[in-house]
Write an enzyme that holds these catalytic residues in place. Structure first.
Site, PDB file in Angstrom:
ATOM      1  N   GLY A  35      -4.241   2.109  -6.722  1.00  0.00           N
ATOM      2  CA  GLY A  35      -3.647   2.022  -5.398  1.00  0.00           C
ATOM      3  C   GLY A  35      -3.101   3.331  -4.871  1.00  0.00           C
ATOM      4  N   SER A  36      -2.433   3.303  -3.767  1.00  0.00           N
ATOM      5  CA  SER A  36      -1.757   4.396  -3.084  1.00  0.00           C
ATOM      6  C   SER A  36      -2.006   4.288  -1.594  1.00  0.00           C
ATOM      7  CB  SER A  36      -2.149   5.769  -3.608  1.00  0.00           C
ATOM      8  OG  SER A  36      -1.248   6.722  -3.098  1.00  0.00           O
TER       9      SER A  36
END
EC number: 4.1.1.65
Length: 217
Positions: free
Chosen positions: A185-186
């Site tokens: 993610g991010s």
């Protein structure tokens, strides 16, 4: 559904680790009140890790007149900013936050030529921190399409510490084709020309390669 090639090493390491943990628990602490919960938790964790690297089957949106979302997630920023990295002028920024539950494949928002592709080392601030766009580890790509240029930025976060990008200057790319991957993610930022019509709302959930982000003026 397929598993992304970036996931095989991680999945293999996790599988071996969990197998050793369960073997050790079963050998040294064979009581079912301990071994069964550990086995259940291990299975759940393994499924969770595998889900990070899934590539679901989708009908992608191909439309040369549109800008397509490059990532799954939630729209967290739609605002005018000054770009210090490449354009050195004001741009319209759209940011998509990718949670650990999202698909992590990144796809080309447009078809065109890659003018710029650069990795920047940096910090690992949480992805929703405004400074993460400029201070965090990131990889920026600039596309040229019909005389216009857009910048797409993969940004690492507090958990995501592995950005993968396959593009290099001079590449001719197709819309919605995969260009990279952010492990765990991010966020992904797009810097667009002022006047770009945005078809999204803040907090809207989007799908990479499917949801229309907007169109050039």
């Amino acid at each position: 559904m397929k598993i992304h090639r970036e996931g095989y090493p991680t999945i293999a390491v996790v599988l071996v680790f969990l197998a050793l943990v369960n073997f050790a628990v079963g050998y040294f602490f064979p009581h079912p009140l301990l071994s069964i919960p550990i086995a259940v938790l291990s299975t759940g964790f393994f499924i969770f890790i595998v889900s990070f690297f899934r590539i679901p089957k989708r009908q992608h949106t191909i439309d040369a007149s549109k800008i397509i979302c490059p990532a799954d997630g939630k729209v967290v920023v739609i605002e005018e900013v000054y770009d210090e990295e490449y354009f050195k002028d004001k741009r319209l920024q759209v940011s998509i936050f990718m949670s650990p539950l999202n698909v992590h494949v990144n796809r080309n928002a447009v078809a065109g030529e890659v003018l710029y592709s650069k990795y920047h080392p940096g910090k690992f601030l949480v992805a929703w921190d405004p400074k993460s766009s400029t201070d965090n580890e990131r990889h920026s790509v600039v596309y040229k399409v019909d005389g216009r240029q857009i910048l797409v930025k993969q940004i690492a976060g507090a958990v995501a510490r592995r950005i993968v990008n396959y593009l290099k200057p001079g590449d001719i790319v197709k819309q919605t084709e995969e260009f990279g991957f952010i492990k765990f993610g991010s966020r992904v930022d797009l810097l667009l020309p002022l006047g770009t019509k945005i078809d999204l709302q803040l907090n809207q959930t989007v799908q990479g390669g499917v949801t229309v982000l907007g169109q050039f003026n």
